[in-house]
Design a protein around this motif. Structure first.
Motif, PDB file in Angstrom:
ATOM      1  N   GLU A   1       0.805  -1.225   0.000  1.00 42.07           N
ATOM      2  CA  GLU A   1       0.000   0.000   0.000  1.00 42.07           C
ATOM      3  C   GLU A   1       0.835   1.271   0.000  1.00 42.07           C
ATOM      4  O   GLU A   1       0.318   2.349   0.239  1.00 42.07           O
ATOM      5  N   GLY A   2       2.127   1.152  -0.245  1.00 39.79           N
ATOM      6  CA  GLY A   2       3.007   2.322  -0.311  1.00 39.79           C
ATOM      7  C   GLY A   2       3.776   2.548   0.974  1.00 39.79           C
ATOM      8  O   GLY A   2       3.278   2.285   2.060  1.00 39.79           O
ATOM      9  N   ASP A   3       4.995   3.030   0.823  1.00 35.09           N
ATOM     10  CA  ASP A   3       5.855   3.278   1.981  1.00 35.09           C
ATOM     11  C   ASP A   3       5.579   4.637   2.594  1.00 35.09           C
ATOM     12  O   ASP A   3       5.256   5.591   1.884  1.00 35.09           O
ATOM     13  N   ILE A   4       5.707   4.707   3.921  1.00 32.05           N
ATOM     14  CA  ILE A   4       5.554   5.971   4.647  1.00 32.05           C
ATOM     15  C   ILE A   4       6.672   6.064   5.680  1.00 32.05           C
ATOM     16  O   ILE A   4       6.961   5.097   6.371  1.00 32.05           O
ATOM     17  N   VAL A   5       7.273   7.220   5.777  1.00 31.99           N
ATOM     18  CA  VAL A   5       8.106   7.590   6.921  1.00 31.99           C
ATOM     19  C   VAL A   5       7.752   9.039   7.202  1.00 31.99           C
ATOM     20  O   VAL A   5       7.990   9.916   6.373  1.00 31.99           O
TER      21      VAL A   5
END
Length: 152
Positions: free
Chosen positions: A144-148
């Protein structure tokens, strides 16, 4: 039933982490939430880490949190607890084997960074208190996509 997050003492930050795989091996994701003693969220991450078995994912979530701690002005000089829901991964971090050859590079990287980040420790934390990071890890394993994201 969702577990209760247990805050660290006032001098510490706590990074709860988790790894998740769709199958073992399969699509794997890692997730983490860094909070202060008041429960204020300072950072979240949710990242796809490739095709891994579940133990590799548990090592990679610890490594991701350590890398974020090493590179952030928010954590510089702070005492940090990285809380994993894997007793096995925590034992590998502290020189009790490697599990498999796939883990060697990541575990050596963790051990080396912990030598320099003397105020960072890795501990075992039961799964029942890790529901938010479990959701973040599953999100990443579902591609579902990377987040930081760091709070401002």
């Amino acid at each position: 039933m969702e577990g209760i997050w247990i805050p660290p003492s006032t001098d510490f930050l706590k990074f709860n982490v988790d790894g998740s795989t769709r199958d073992s091996p399969g699509n794997a994701g890692v997730g983490g939430v860094l909070r202060d003693a008041n429960g204020m969220v300072l950072c979240i991450f949710s990242c796809f880490v490739g095709i891994q078995n579940s133990n590799n994912a548990k090592i990679l979530d610890i490594l991701k949190a350590i890398n974020l701690c090493a590179s952030s002005q928010y954590t510089s000089g702070r005492e940090i607890i990285i809380a994993s829901d894997s007793k096995v991964a925590v034992s590998w971090v502290y020189n009790d084997g490697f599990g498999s050859l796939d883990n060697i590079d990541s575990i050596y990287d963790i051990r080396e960074k912990l030598r320099y980040l003397r105020k960072v420790i890795v501990t075992y934390n039961p799964t029942s208190t890790n529901s938010m990071v479990d959701m973040l890890a599953k999100r990443a394993s579902n591609l579902e996509g990377d987040i930081v994201e760091w709070s401002s």
